[in-house]
Design a protein around this motif. Structure first.
Motif, PDB file in Angstrom:
ATOM      1  N   CYS A  23       0.852  -1.195   0.000  1.00 16.50           N
ATOM      2  CA  CYS A  23       0.000   0.000   0.000  1.00 16.50           C
ATOM      3  C   CYS A  23       0.882   1.237   0.000  1.00 16.50           C
ATOM      4  CB  CYS A  23      -0.904  -0.002   1.217  1.00 16.50           C
ATOM      5  SG  CYS A  23      -1.690   1.599   1.512  1.00 16.50           S
ATOM      6  N   CYS A  26       0.309   3.171   3.844  1.00 16.73           N
ATOM      7  CA  CYS A  26       0.719   2.603   5.132  1.00 16.73           C
ATOM      8  C   CYS A  26       1.903   1.649   5.015  1.00 16.73           C
ATOM      9  CB  CYS A  26      -0.456   1.897   5.805  1.00 16.73           C
ATOM     10  SG  CYS A  26      -1.022   0.420   4.941  1.00 16.73           S
ATOM     11  N   CYS A  92      -5.868   1.035   5.491  1.00 20.48           N
ATOM     12  CA  CYS A  92      -6.092   2.474   5.345  1.00 20.48           C
ATOM     13  C   CYS A  92      -7.573   2.818   5.358  1.00 20.48           C
ATOM     14  CB  CYS A  92      -5.461   2.987   4.055  1.00 20.48           C
ATOM     15  SG  CYS A  92      -3.671   3.069   4.171  1.00 20.48           S
TER      16      CYS A  92
HETATM   17 ZN   LIG Z   1      -2.727   1.099   3.505  1.00 22.55          ZN
END
Ligand SMILES: [Zn+2]
Ligand SMILES: [Zn+2]
Length: 128
Positions: A23, A26, A92
Motif C-alpha cells: 500500500c 501505510c 487504510c
Molecule cells: Zn494502507
C-alpha cells in the motif's frame, strides 16, 4: 524466471508476487483477495489496484511526475509502481486493523517503551 511469493499482512497467506503489493500509504503488503471497495475491478493482478492518475498537480508532485513530458498519462490511467492505492487498502480504509500498527498505537497511548514491555512479557512468561 523464478516466481516469488509474498505474505499478505492482512490474511497472512503467501501469494504469487503479481497478486500482492504494498500500500502506498501505510506500507503494508496486501493481496488482491483482501482489497476493499474495488470499484468492480475484475482482476487478481495487484497492478490494477494502483493509484489512478487524476490530472491534479498535487498528484504529480506526490508521485514525482512534475515533468509532464516524461509522464504522458491519461486521466484514469494507473501510475506505475504505486502498489495498492490506499482506497483499496483494508488497513487504510479501516476495514482491518494491523497488529503492528495497534502495538505502536498502544505504546504511544500509554507512553511505554517496547523494550520494557518485552522484559515484562518475558518475566511473566517465566513464571508460568
Ligand atoms: Zn494502507
Ligand atoms: Zn490477503
Amino acid at each position: 524466471m523464478s516466481v516469488d511469493f509474498y505474505a499478505c499482512d492482512c490474511c497472512g497467506e503467501s501469494r504469487y508476487e503479481e497478486y500482492v503489493d504494498t500500500c502506498h500509504e501505510c506500507g503494508h503488503r496486501v493481496c488482491t483477495s483482501c482489497v476493499v471497495d474495488t470499484d468492480n475491478i475484475d482482476s487478481r493482478y495487484a497492478y490494477y489496484y494502483g493509484v489512478k492518475f487524476d490530472g491534479t498537480q498535487e498528484q504529480r508532485v506526490e508521485y514525482g511526475m512534475e515533468d509532464e513530458n516524461r509522464f504522458n498519462l491519461e486521466i484514469g490511467e494507473i501510475i506505475d509502481d504505486t502498489g495498492i492505492a490506499p482506497k483499496y487498502c483494508p488497513f487504510c480504509s479501516g476495514e482491518e486493523v494491523n497488529n503492528d500498527d495497534l502495538l505502536v498505537f498502544l505504546l504511544n497511548k500509554y507512553d511505554l517503551e517496547k523494550d520494557d514491555v518485552e522484559k515484562e512479557y518475558l518475566a511473566a512468561k517465566e513464571k508460568k
